[in-house]
Design a protein around this motif. Sequence first.
Motif, PDB file in Angstrom:
ATOM      1  N   PHE A   1       0.783  -1.298  -0.032  1.00  0.00           N
ATOM      2  CA  PHE A   1      -0.101   0.041   0.027  1.00  0.00           C
ATOM      3  C   PHE A   1       0.830   1.223   0.129  1.00  0.00           C
ATOM      4  CE2 PHE A   1      -2.278  -3.499   2.012  1.00  0.00           C
ATOM      5  CZ  PHE A   1      -3.251  -3.596   1.343  1.00  0.00           C
ATOM      6  N   CYS A   2       1.789   1.418   0.660  1.00  0.00           N
ATOM      7  CA  CYS A   2       2.659   2.606   0.937  1.00  0.00           C
ATOM      8  C   CYS A   2       4.307   2.430   0.675  1.00  0.00           C
ATOM      9  CB  CYS A   2       2.387   3.033   2.413  1.00  0.00           C
ATOM     10  SG  CYS A   2       3.523   2.168   3.645  1.00  0.00           S
ATOM     11  N   ARG A   3       4.351   0.996   0.217  1.00  0.00           N
ATOM     12  CA  ARG A   3       5.794   0.555  -0.138  1.00  0.00           C
ATOM     13  C   ARG A   3       6.846   0.957   1.056  1.00  0.00           C
ATOM     14  NH1 ARG A   3       5.603  -2.576  -3.511  1.00  0.00           N
ATOM     15  NH2 ARG A   3       7.852  -2.114  -4.138  1.00  0.00           N
ATOM     16  N   ASN A   4       6.598   0.934   2.051  1.00  0.00           N
ATOM     17  CA  ASN A   4       7.423   1.187   3.302  1.00  0.00           C
ATOM     18  C   ASN A   4       8.145  -0.407   3.579  1.00  0.00           C
ATOM     19  OD1 ASN A   4       8.470   1.936   5.761  1.00  0.00           O
ATOM     20  ND2 ASN A   4       6.828   0.946   7.061  1.00  0.00           N
ATOM     21  N   ALA A   5       9.251  -0.461   3.764  1.00  0.00           N
ATOM     22  CA  ALA A   5      10.073  -1.439   3.714  1.00  0.00           C
ATOM     23  C   ALA A   5      10.197  -2.341   5.009  1.00  0.00           C
ATOM     24  CB  ALA A   5      11.438  -1.118   3.260  1.00  0.00           C
ATOM     25  N   ASP A   6       9.165  -1.837   5.963  1.00  0.00           N
ATOM     26  CA  ASP A   6       9.172  -2.374   7.375  1.00  0.00           C
ATOM     27  C   ASP A   6       7.713  -2.798   7.650  1.00  0.00           C
ATOM     28  OD1 ASP A   6      10.445  -3.404   9.752  1.00  0.00           O
ATOM     29  OD2 ASP A   6       9.951  -1.562  10.834  1.00  0.00           O
TER      30      ASP A   6
ATOM     31  N   CYS B   1       1.953  -3.410   8.368  1.00  0.00           N
ATOM     32  CA  CYS B   1       2.841  -2.290   8.213  1.00  0.00           C
ATOM     33  C   CYS B   1       3.301  -1.337   9.199  1.00  0.00           C
ATOM     34  CB  CYS B   1       2.401  -1.506   6.926  1.00  0.00           C
ATOM     35  SG  CYS B   1       3.668  -0.018   6.306  1.00  0.00           S
ATOM     36  N   THR B   2       4.418  -1.145   9.384  1.00  0.00           N
ATOM     37  CA  THR B   2       4.494  -0.192  10.564  1.00  0.00           C
ATOM     38  C   THR B   2       4.450   1.409  10.413  1.00  0.00           C
ATOM     39  OG1 THR B   2       6.867  -0.068  10.178  1.00  0.00           O
ATOM     40  CG2 THR B   2       6.185  -1.729  11.582  1.00  0.00           C
ATOM     41  N   ASN B   3       4.544   1.516   9.042  1.00  0.00           N
ATOM     42  CA  ASN B   3       3.961   3.188   8.654  1.00  0.00           C
ATOM     43  C   ASN B   3       2.363   3.380   8.607  1.00  0.00           C
ATOM     44  OD1 ASN B   3       4.774   5.514   7.768  1.00  0.00           O
ATOM     45  ND2 ASN B   3       4.356   4.916   5.731  1.00  0.00           N
ATOM     46  N   CYS B   4       1.884   2.522   7.857  1.00  0.00           N
ATOM     47  CA  CYS B   4       0.527   2.858   7.547  1.00  0.00           C
ATOM     48  C   CYS B   4      -0.576   1.915   8.012  1.00  0.00           C
ATOM     49  CB  CYS B   4       0.069   2.778   5.885  1.00  0.00           C
ATOM     50  SG  CYS B   4       0.019   1.037   5.452  1.00  0.00           S
ATOM     51  N   SER B   5       0.118   0.978   9.002  1.00  0.00           N
ATOM     52  CA  SER B   5      -0.797  -0.141   9.847  1.00  0.00           C
ATOM     53  C   SER B   5      -1.757  -1.151   9.090  1.00  0.00           C
ATOM     54  CB  SER B   5      -1.638   0.854  10.825  1.00  0.00           C
ATOM     55  OG  SER B   5      -0.604   1.544  11.781  1.00  0.00           O
ATOM     56  N   ARG B   6      -1.696  -0.985   7.739  1.00  0.00           N
ATOM     57  CA  ARG B   6      -2.456  -1.661   7.197  1.00  0.00           C
ATOM     58  C   ARG B   6      -1.842  -3.250   6.901  1.00  0.00           C
ATOM     59  NH1 ARG B   6      -4.503   1.152   1.632  1.00  0.00           N
ATOM     60  NH2 ARG B   6      -6.221  -0.484   1.865  1.00  0.00           N
ATOM     61  N   ARG B   7      -2.900  -4.346   6.817  1.00  0.00           N
ATOM     62  CA  ARG B   7      -2.386  -5.564   6.924  1.00  0.00           C
ATOM     63  C   ARG B   7      -2.529  -6.303   5.516  1.00  0.00           C
ATOM     64  NH1 ARG B   7      -4.573  -8.372  12.486  1.00  0.00           N
ATOM     65  NH2 ARG B   7      -3.678  -6.775  13.616  1.00  0.00           N
ATOM     66  N   PHE B   8      -1.627  -7.025   5.235  1.00  0.00           N
ATOM     67  CA  PHE B   8      -1.166  -7.875   3.990  1.00  0.00           C
ATOM     68  C   PHE B   8      -0.768  -9.294   4.223  1.00  0.00           C
ATOM     69  CE2 PHE B   8       2.329  -5.407   4.477  1.00  0.00           C
ATOM     70  CZ  PHE B   8       3.494  -6.140   4.094  1.00  0.00           C
ATOM     71  N   THR B   9      -1.097 -10.165   3.354  1.00  0.00           N
ATOM     72  CA  THR B   9      -0.686 -11.746   3.463  1.00  0.00           C
ATOM     73  C   THR B   9       0.256 -11.902   2.688  1.00  0.00           C
ATOM     74  OG1 THR B   9      -3.064 -12.002   4.362  1.00  0.00           O
ATOM     75  CG2 THR B   9      -1.718 -13.892   3.481  1.00  0.00           C
TER      76      THR B   9
END
Length: 149
Positions: free
Chosen positions: A5-10, A31-39
Amino acid sequence: MYCPFCRNADSRVVDSRVTEDGSSIRRRRQCTNCSRRFTTVETTSLSVLKRSGVAEPFSRSKVINGARKACQGRPVTEDDLAVLAQEVEETVRASGAAEIKAHEVGLAILEPLRRLDEVAYLRFASVYQDFDSLDDFEKAIARLRSQED
Protein backbone atom coordinates in the motif's frame (compact mmCIF):
# COMPACT_ATOMS: atom_id res chain seq x y z
CA MET A 1 8.97 -7.13 2.71
CA TYR A 2 7.58 -3.96 1.18
CA CYS A 3 4.06 -2.86 2.10
CA PRO A 4 1.88 -3.15 -1.03
CA PHE A 5 0.00 0.00 0.00
CA CYS A 6 2.65 2.55 0.99
CA ARG A 7 5.87 0.76 -0.13
CA ASN A 8 7.35 1.00 3.37
CA ALA A 9 10.16 -1.54 3.80
CA ASP A 10 9.26 -2.46 7.38
CA SER A 11 6.43 -4.71 8.54
CA ARG A 12 5.80 -7.00 11.45
CA VAL A 13 4.38 -10.51 11.43
CA VAL A 14 0.97 -10.67 13.14
CA ASP A 15 0.18 -14.35 12.49
CA SER A 16 1.86 -17.36 10.82
CA ARG A 17 0.22 -20.57 9.67
CA VAL A 18 1.44 -23.60 7.79
CA THR A 19 -0.71 -24.45 4.77
CA GLU A 20 -2.70 -27.69 4.76
CA ASP A 21 -0.19 -29.56 2.60
CA GLY A 22 2.72 -28.24 4.68
CA SER A 23 4.55 -26.89 1.64
CA SER A 24 4.38 -23.20 2.56
CA ILE A 25 3.80 -20.73 5.35
CA ARG A 26 1.11 -18.07 5.20
CA ARG A 27 2.04 -14.93 7.15
CA ARG A 28 -0.27 -12.07 8.05
CA ARG A 29 1.77 -8.86 8.24
CA GLN A 30 1.11 -5.30 9.37
CA CYS A 31 2.93 -2.28 8.00
CA THR A 32 4.69 -0.23 10.69
CA ASN A 33 4.04 2.96 8.70
CA CYS A 34 0.39 2.86 7.51
CA SER A 35 -0.82 0.01 9.82
CA ARG A 36 -2.57 -1.78 6.96
CA ARG A 37 -2.42 -5.57 6.88
CA PHE A 38 -1.43 -7.87 4.05
CA THR A 39 -0.68 -11.56 3.53
CA THR A 40 2.47 -13.20 2.23
CA VAL A 41 3.09 -16.82 1.35
CA GLU A 42 6.57 -18.27 1.78
CA THR A 43 7.78 -21.41 0.07
CA THR A 44 11.17 -22.98 -0.25
CA SER A 45 12.74 -22.66 -3.65
CA LEU A 46 13.64 -25.77 -5.61
CA SER A 47 15.57 -25.54 -8.86
CA VAL A 48 15.94 -28.23 -11.49
CA LEU A 49 19.32 -28.41 -13.20
CA LYS A 50 18.92 -29.38 -16.85
CA ARG A 51 21.54 -31.30 -18.87
CA SER A 52 22.42 -28.05 -20.63
CA GLY A 53 23.46 -26.58 -17.29
CA VAL A 54 20.49 -24.20 -17.10
CA ALA A 55 18.60 -24.14 -13.80
CA GLU A 56 14.86 -23.50 -13.71
CA PRO A 57 12.24 -23.58 -10.93
CA PHE A 58 10.64 -26.97 -10.23
CA SER A 59 7.27 -27.18 -11.96
CA ARG A 60 4.49 -29.62 -11.06
CA SER A 61 2.87 -28.83 -14.39
CA LYS A 62 5.92 -30.15 -16.25
CA VAL A 63 5.73 -33.38 -14.25
CA ILE A 64 2.02 -33.65 -15.04
CA ASN A 65 2.58 -32.97 -18.76
CA GLY A 66 5.29 -35.61 -19.02
CA ALA A 67 3.20 -38.20 -17.19
CA ARG A 68 0.10 -37.24 -19.20
CA LYS A 69 1.89 -38.10 -22.44
CA ALA A 70 2.76 -41.54 -21.08
CA CYS A 71 -0.83 -42.01 -19.87
CA GLN A 72 -2.47 -41.03 -23.16
CA GLY A 73 -5.35 -43.41 -23.84
CA ARG A 74 -5.04 -45.01 -20.40
CA PRO A 75 -7.67 -44.90 -17.62
CA VAL A 76 -5.85 -42.18 -15.67
CA THR A 77 -7.61 -39.02 -14.46
CA GLU A 78 -6.30 -35.48 -14.03
CA ASP A 79 -6.67 -35.98 -10.26
CA ASP A 80 -4.42 -39.05 -10.49
CA LEU A 81 -1.81 -36.97 -12.32
CA ALA A 82 -2.06 -34.16 -9.74
CA VAL A 83 -1.49 -36.65 -6.90
CA LEU A 84 1.46 -38.13 -8.80
CA ALA A 85 2.99 -34.67 -9.27
CA GLN A 86 2.55 -33.87 -5.59
CA GLU A 87 4.23 -37.14 -4.62
CA VAL A 88 7.12 -36.42 -6.99
CA GLU A 89 7.54 -32.93 -5.54
CA GLU A 90 7.50 -34.28 -1.98
CA THR A 91 10.12 -36.87 -2.94
CA VAL A 92 12.51 -34.37 -4.52
CA ARG A 93 12.02 -31.83 -1.72
CA ALA A 94 12.75 -34.55 0.85
CA SER A 95 16.30 -34.68 -0.47
CA GLY A 96 16.83 -31.34 1.25
CA ALA A 97 18.73 -29.92 -1.72
CA ALA A 98 17.84 -26.53 -3.17
CA GLU A 99 18.88 -27.74 -6.62
CA ILE A 100 18.21 -31.16 -8.12
CA LYS A 101 19.19 -32.67 -11.47
CA ALA A 102 16.44 -33.19 -14.03
CA HIS A 103 17.45 -36.85 -14.17
CA GLU A 104 16.57 -37.22 -10.48
CA VAL A 105 13.12 -35.76 -11.13
CA GLY A 106 12.60 -38.35 -13.86
CA LEU A 107 13.63 -41.13 -11.51
CA ALA A 108 11.19 -39.79 -8.91
CA ILE A 109 8.37 -40.04 -11.49
CA LEU A 110 8.98 -43.70 -12.32
CA GLU A 111 7.78 -45.39 -9.11
CA PRO A 112 4.51 -43.46 -8.62
CA LEU A 113 3.77 -43.92 -12.33
CA ARG A 114 4.41 -47.67 -12.04
CA ARG A 115 1.87 -47.86 -9.20
CA LEU A 116 -0.61 -45.76 -11.18
CA ASP A 117 -0.47 -47.58 -14.53
CA GLU A 118 2.11 -50.14 -15.67
CA VAL A 119 1.61 -49.46 -19.38
CA ALA A 120 2.18 -45.73 -18.83
CA TYR A 121 5.22 -46.63 -16.73
CA LEU A 122 6.68 -48.67 -19.61
CA ARG A 123 6.03 -45.82 -22.04
CA PHE A 124 7.71 -43.28 -19.78
CA ALA A 125 10.61 -45.59 -18.92
CA SER A 126 11.20 -46.43 -22.59
CA VAL A 127 11.76 -42.77 -23.39
CA TYR A 128 13.37 -41.73 -20.12
CA GLN A 129 15.73 -44.69 -19.85
CA ASP A 130 16.40 -44.67 -23.60
CA PHE A 131 15.24 -48.19 -24.48
CA ASP A 132 17.04 -49.35 -27.64
CA SER A 133 15.55 -52.77 -28.28
CA LEU A 134 12.87 -55.28 -27.39
CA ASP A 135 15.32 -56.71 -24.85
CA ASP A 136 15.05 -53.47 -22.87
CA PHE A 137 11.25 -53.80 -22.81
CA GLU A 138 11.46 -57.49 -21.86
CA LYS A 139 13.79 -56.71 -18.96
CA ALA A 140 11.49 -53.93 -17.73
CA ILE A 141 8.46 -56.23 -17.96
CA ALA A 142 10.34 -58.98 -16.12
CA ARG A 143 11.16 -56.48 -13.32
CA LEU A 144 7.48 -55.48 -13.13
CA ARG A 145 6.43 -59.12 -12.90
CA SER A 146 8.97 -59.87 -10.18
CA GLN A 147 7.69 -56.89 -8.15
CA GLU A 148 4.14 -58.23 -8.31
CA ASP A 149 5.10 -61.49 -6.59
